[in-house]
Design an enzyme around this catalytic site. Structure first.
Site, PDB file in Angstrom:
ATOM      1  N   GLY A  89      36.111 -66.747 -67.265  1.00 53.36           N
ATOM      2  CA  GLY A  89      36.662 -65.425 -67.525  1.00 53.36           C
ATOM      3  C   GLY A  89      36.711 -65.143 -69.011  1.00 53.36           C
ATOM      4  CB  CYS A  90      37.064 -61.943 -70.830  1.00 47.44           C
ATOM      5  SG  CYS A  90      38.406 -61.237 -69.847  1.00 47.44           S
ATOM      6  CE1 TYR A  91      43.048 -61.378 -72.783  1.00 41.07           C
ATOM      7  CE2 TYR A  91      43.347 -61.317 -70.402  1.00 41.07           C
ATOM      8  CZ  TYR A  91      43.491 -60.724 -71.641  1.00 41.07           C
ATOM      9  OH  TYR A  91      44.077 -59.493 -71.755  1.00 41.07           O
ATOM     10  CD  GLU A  92      39.205 -68.903 -67.150  1.00 36.92           C
ATOM     11  OE1 GLU A  92      38.157 -69.573 -67.054  1.00 36.92           O
ATOM     12  OE2 GLU A  92      39.783 -68.446 -66.142  1.00 36.92           O
ATOM     13  CB  ALA A 139      38.465 -65.482 -76.337  1.00 37.15           C
TER      14      ALA A 139
END
Length: 299
Positions: free
Chosen positions: A124-127, A129
């Site tokens: 996922g995106c947060y993961e 970054a």
């Protein structure tokens, strides 16, 4: 390779189609939405799955035998512990025997494993970054037992039907967010991770501000040296003096900057939540399994 895209009318599925449709080495033979299927998935060799978590969990085991590779953008197969799914995703995992085949598809940490399985669970995106921002310090054993992350994301992270917030809106703060266990799993971090995500009124992009205490004092120059050395051969990671979300929009790049803030170290990371944090990263993984340069079709 002949590719199917499941969930092609969603935001992530649409991004995948947009990036693949002009490539001469890729043929999209099937697309699907909740209402319609175009083409025949039996003709596909690979499939990008851009479905909701539970839907992806149920559909992936029943894909046709012609499928050699699955690139799953949901969280359905990210966590290795099947007992974690009721807590973090709200459902029992009905196919736990497949979790052992899933590789976490973040090339910068799992490149050697991505081509050795049929099931690639795209982060996922947060993961993405947060893991990329923390990886150098954790790899060298420099992180103390506490991490705090504040992150601001564009509203498209909530999917096609996301409402545009009128102001910056926090949600699932502290230890509630479903991305926390995957971050700790992939970093092999057993300490405390406090995560404070917020949604902004802009469509895409993420800024993650990571705060850690290190086991020994590091200067800004030493921090930069560590990050540049570890990421020097990564085509999509750039260590800079400062970062801005607009510099990574509609790209597969991850930019990061290191700062010394008293006894704390701050790592600022920016990515596009639909690019490096989503569909474009799935294509980076696709390039790996095809034996192509990872930048193919992404620059």
């Amino acid at each position: 390779m002949k590719i199917a895209v499941l969930g092609s009318t969603g935001i992530q599925g649409g991004e995948a189609v947009k990036k693949l449709v002009g490539r001469k080495d890729i043929e999209i033979v099937c697309t699907s939405s909740s209402k319609k299927i175009v083409g025949n998935i039996e003709d596909a060799e690979g499939v990008i799955v851009a479905l909701q978590h539970k839907e992806a969990m149920e559909q992936i085991p029943y894909l046709p035998g012609s499928i050699k590779f699955v690139f799953d953008l949901s969280g359905a197969y990210r966590l290795k512990d099947p007992e974690a799914y009721p807590k973090w995703y709200g459902f029992e995992h009905t196919h736990p025997h497949l979790l052992k085949y899933a590789v976490y598809g973040l090339p910068e940490i799992n490149r050697a494993l991505i081509g050795k399985t049929w099931l690639i669970s795209v982060p996922g995106c947060y993961e993405t970054a947060i893991i990329l921002g923390l990886n150098p310090l954790i790899r060298l054993g420099l992180v103390d037992s506490l991490i705090r992350v504040n992150a601001l994301s564009g509203y498209t992270g909530a999917g096609k039907d996301a409402k545009i917030p009128k102001r910056i809106t926090p949600y699932k703060s502290g230890i509630q967010h479903q991305h926390i266990p995957a971050i700790k799993q992939e970093l092999k971090f057993n300490g405390k991770l406090f995560f404070f995500p917020e949604i902004g009124s802009f469509p895409r992009g993420i800024l993650a501000r990571i705060m850690v205490k290190t086991k020994k004092s590091l200067t800004k120059e030493e921090l930069n040296g560590i990050y540049k050395e570890i990421y020097q051969n990564e085509p999509f990671v750039r260590v800079k003096e400062e970062v801005r979300i607009d510099e990574v929009l509609e790209t597969n790049f991850c930019h990061m900057a290191c700062y010394k803030k008293g006894e704390w170290v701050e790592i600022d990371v920016v990515i596009d939540n639909l690019g490096k944090g989503g569909a474009w990263q799935a294509i980076q993984n696709l390039n790996i399994v095809l034996g192509l340069p990872e930048t193919t079709g992404l620059l």
